[in-house]
Design an enzyme around this catalytic site. Sequence first.
Site, PDB file in Angstrom:
ATOM      1  N   LYS A   1       0.834  -1.209   0.000  1.00  0.00           N
ATOM      2  CA  LYS A   1       0.000   0.000   0.000  1.00  0.00           C
ATOM      3  C   LYS A   1       0.867   1.258   0.000  1.00  0.00           C
ATOM      4  CE  LYS A   1      -1.795  -1.557   3.756  1.00  0.00           C
ATOM      5  NZ  LYS A   1      -2.565  -1.840   4.996  1.00  0.00           N
TER       6      LYS A   1
ATOM      7  N   THR B   1      -7.594   9.683   8.561  1.00  0.00           N
ATOM      8  CA  THR B   1      -7.128   8.482   7.865  1.00  0.00           C
ATOM      9  C   THR B   1      -7.119   7.264   8.784  1.00  0.00           C
ATOM     10  OG1 THR B   1      -4.861   9.060   8.452  1.00  0.00           O
ATOM     11  CG2 THR B   1      -5.637   9.782   6.279  1.00  0.00           C
TER      12      THR B   1
ATOM     13  N   GLY C   1      -7.817   3.913  10.292  1.00  0.00           N
ATOM     14  CA  GLY C   1      -8.484   2.684   9.851  1.00  0.00           C
ATOM     15  C   GLY C   1      -8.474   2.442   8.352  1.00  0.00           C
ATOM     16  N   THR C   2      -7.644   3.207   7.609  1.00  0.00           N
ATOM     17  CA  THR C   2      -7.629   3.009   6.144  1.00  0.00           C
ATOM     18  C   THR C   2      -7.190   1.591   5.776  1.00  0.00           C
ATOM     19  OG1 THR C   2      -5.466   4.057   6.149  1.00  0.00           O
ATOM     20  CG2 THR C   2      -7.296   5.400   5.389  1.00  0.00           C
ATOM     21  N   GLY C   3      -6.164   1.095   6.467  1.00  0.00           N
ATOM     22  CA  GLY C   3      -5.641  -0.243   6.126  1.00  0.00           C
ATOM     23  C   GLY C   3      -6.659  -1.334   6.423  1.00  0.00           C
ATOM     24  N   CYS C   4      -7.335  -1.215   7.565  1.00  0.00           N
ATOM     25  CA  CYS C   4      -8.352  -2.215   7.939  1.00  0.00           C
ATOM     26  C   CYS C   4      -9.481  -2.207   6.912  1.00  0.00           C
ATOM     27  CB  CYS C   4      -8.943  -1.901   9.315  1.00  0.00           C
ATOM     28  SG  CYS C   4      -7.727  -1.847  10.628  1.00  0.00           S
TER      29      CYS C   4
HETATM   30  N1  LIG Z   1      -4.164  10.327   1.924  1.00  0.00           N
HETATM   31  C1  LIG Z   1      -4.571   9.322   1.154  1.00  0.00           C
HETATM   32  N2  LIG Z   1      -5.185   9.570  -0.029  1.00  0.00           N
HETATM   33  C2  LIG Z   1      -5.612   8.561  -0.819  1.00  0.00           C
HETATM   34  N3  LIG Z   1      -5.480   7.250  -0.482  1.00  0.00           N
HETATM   35  C3  LIG Z   1      -4.878   6.948   0.687  1.00  0.00           C
HETATM   36  C4  LIG Z   1      -4.399   7.952   1.569  1.00  0.00           C
HETATM   37  N4  LIG Z   1      -3.864   7.357   2.673  1.00  0.00           N
HETATM   38  C5  LIG Z   1      -4.012   6.041   2.483  1.00  0.00           C
HETATM   39  N5  LIG Z   1      -4.621   5.778   1.297  1.00  0.00           N
HETATM   40  C6  LIG Z   1      -4.998   4.460   0.779  1.00  0.00           C
HETATM   41  O1  LIG Z   1      -5.578   3.761   1.878  1.00  0.00           O
HETATM   42  C7  LIG Z   1      -5.202   2.386   1.844  1.00  0.00           C
HETATM   43  C8  LIG Z   1      -4.432   2.048   3.121  1.00  0.00           C
HETATM   44  O2  LIG Z   1      -3.119   2.530   2.974  1.00  0.00           O
HETATM   45  P1  LIG Z   1      -2.068   2.827   4.114  1.00  0.00           P
HETATM   46  O3  LIG Z   1      -2.434   4.113   4.777  1.00  0.00           O
HETATM   47  O4  LIG Z   1      -0.734   2.732   3.490  1.00  0.00           O
HETATM   48  O5  LIG Z   1      -2.311   1.619   5.126  1.00  0.00           O
HETATM   49  P2  LIG Z   1      -2.337   1.534   6.720  1.00  0.00           P
HETATM   50  O6  LIG Z   1      -3.610   2.169   7.186  1.00  0.00           O
HETATM   51  O7  LIG Z   1      -2.267   0.069   6.969  1.00  0.00           O
HETATM   52  O8  LIG Z   1      -1.134   2.275   7.225  1.00  0.00           O
HETATM   53  C9  LIG Z   1      -4.403   2.221   0.541  1.00  0.00           C
HETATM   54  O9  LIG Z   1      -5.288   1.861  -0.489  1.00  0.00           O
HETATM   55  C10 LIG Z   1      -3.827   3.617   0.315  1.00  0.00           C
HETATM   56  O10 LIG Z   1      -3.497   3.860  -1.026  1.00  0.00           O
HETATM   57  C1  LIG Z   2      -7.909  -2.740  16.827  1.00  0.00           C
HETATM   58  C2  LIG Z   2      -7.083  -2.102  15.773  1.00  0.00           C
HETATM   59  N1  LIG Z   2      -6.712  -2.819  14.704  1.00  0.00           N
HETATM   60  C3  LIG Z   2      -5.942  -2.262  13.731  1.00  0.00           C
HETATM   61  C4  LIG Z   2      -5.538  -0.946  13.837  1.00  0.00           C
HETATM   62  C5  LIG Z   2      -4.675  -0.320  12.787  1.00  0.00           C
HETATM   63  O1  LIG Z   2      -5.490   0.114  11.793  1.00  0.00           O
HETATM   64  P1  LIG Z   2      -5.010   0.843  10.480  1.00  0.00           P
HETATM   65  O2  LIG Z   2      -6.040   0.604   9.451  1.00  0.00           O
HETATM   66  O3  LIG Z   2      -3.616   0.465  10.132  1.00  0.00           O
HETATM   67  O4  LIG Z   2      -5.126   2.341  10.899  1.00  0.00           O
HETATM   68  P2  LIG Z   2      -4.276   3.260  11.850  1.00  0.00           P
HETATM   69  O5  LIG Z   2      -4.181   2.749  13.238  1.00  0.00           O
HETATM   70  O6  LIG Z   2      -2.940   3.329  11.160  1.00  0.00           O
HETATM   71  O7  LIG Z   2      -5.044   4.527  11.808  1.00  0.00           O
HETATM   72  C6  LIG Z   2      -5.961  -0.219  14.958  1.00  0.00           C
HETATM   73  N2  LIG Z   2      -5.618   1.074  15.110  1.00  0.00           N
HETATM   74  N3  LIG Z   2      -6.718  -0.823  15.920  1.00  0.00           N
END
Ligand SMILES: Nc1ncnc2c1ncn2[C@@H]1O[C@H](COP(=O)(O)OP(=O)(O)O)[C@@H](O)[C@H]1O
Ligand SMILES: Cc1ncc(COP(=O)(O)OP(=O)(O)O)c(N)n1
Length: 274
Positions: A176, A210, A212-215
Site C-alpha cells: 500500500k 485516515t 483505519g484506512t488499512g483495515c
Molecule cells: N491520503 C490518502 N489519499 C488517498 N489514499 C490513501 C491515503 N492514505 C491512504 N490511502 C490508501 O488507503 C489504503 C491504506 O493505505 P495505508 O495508509 O498505506 O495503510 P495503513 O492504514 O495500513 O497504514 C491504501 O489503499 C492507500 O493507497
Molecule cells: C484494533 C485495531 N486494529 C488495527 C488498527 C490499525 O489500523 P489501520 O487501518 O492500520 O489504521 P491506523 O491505526 O494506522 O489509523 C488499529 N488502530 N486498531
Amino acid sequence: MSSVYKALTIAGSDSGGGAGIQADLKTFQELGVYGMSALTAVTVQNTLGVQGVHPIPPETVAAQIASVGEDLKPDALKTGMLFSAEIIEQVAGQVSRFGWNKLVVDPVMIAKGGAELLLEEAVQALRSRLLPLALVVTPNLPEAERLTGMTIAGAEGKREAAKRLHALGTAYVVIKGGHEEGDPERSVDLLYDGSGFTEFAGTRVSTPHTHGTGCTFSAAITAGLATGLEVTEAVGQARAFIQAALEDSLGIGNGHGPTNHWAYRRRQTDGVEL
Ligand SMILES: Nc1ncnc2c1ncn2[C@@H]1O[C@H](COP(=O)(O)OP(=O)(O)O)[C@@H](O)[C@H]1O
Ligand SMILES: Cc1ncc(COP(=O)(O)OP(=O)(O)O)c(N)n1
C-alpha cells in the site's frame, strides 16, 4: 433467494469504531456481505490514540473461529491485529483445519499514534505460519520493510519487497502507498501476482482523517473475494471504496478521525462514477 455471501474478520476491537473489527464489519455490510468476527484483543482507543491493549486468550480466539467455521462457513476471511505469536499459532491452526483459501492477511503492527498492536517477537510467526496460508497480504510500507528486512526506496524498492513477500508463500502481494512520501499527488498500491505488477492509483486526499484506512481496504478486498471477484477486481473495488471513504470523511473526533464507510455505496446510489 439470491446467495448470501459471508466473511469472517479475525481482528482486534477499536472502541472508537474507525479501525479493527468495527471497520471490517461496516465495510462487509456496505459491500453486501454478511459479517462475522473472532476477537483477538480489546483496545481502548479513540481518534487521539490507543490508551490500552488487552489480548484475548489464544484458545478463546481459536474457539470463536471454530464456532463460526463449523456452522456459518465463511466464503472469505481476513486477519487484522493478532498481537502475539500464540494467537497467530491458533489462527493458522484453524485456517489449516478448515482448508480456507480466500485468506487476506493485513499484517497490522503499529497504530498511527505508535501503539504496538503486534509484539516484536510475533513478526517471525506471521512470516512463517500465516503468510504461507494467505491468498493476499496487504502491508503498508513500514510493515513491508519489517517483514522483508529491507529498506524500501522508490518504485523499484516496492517491486523488490513484493517479490520477497511472494517468496514467503503468499500468492498476491499488495504493497500500500499511503505512507509513501515521494508522491504528493497520488497514493499508489502495487499488486504483484508472482509474474507481473499492477498499479492501483488514487488521488492523494489531504486529510487528518485516515484512521483505519488499512483495515477498511483489506476488509473491502475480503468482501470482494467473498462475492466471487477475482483478486485483481477485488483490489480495484477496494481502492475505489477507500478513495470514497477518505474523500467524504466524517470529520468526527479530535484527532485522526475515521473514514466514511457509507461513501462508496452512496456514490453508487447517486450514480457517481467510481
Ligand atoms: N491520503 C490518502 N489519499 C488517498 N489514499 C490513501 C491515503 N492514505 C491512504 N490511502 C490508501 O488507503 C489504503 C491504506 O493505505 P495505508 O495508509 O498505506 O495503510 P495503513 O492504514 O495500513 O497504514 C491504501 O489503499 C492507500 O493507497
Ligand atoms: C484494533 C485495531 N486494529 C488495527 C488498527 C490499525 O489500523 P489501520 O487501518 O492500520 O489504521 P491506523 O491505526 O494506522 O489509523 C488499529 N488502530 N486498531
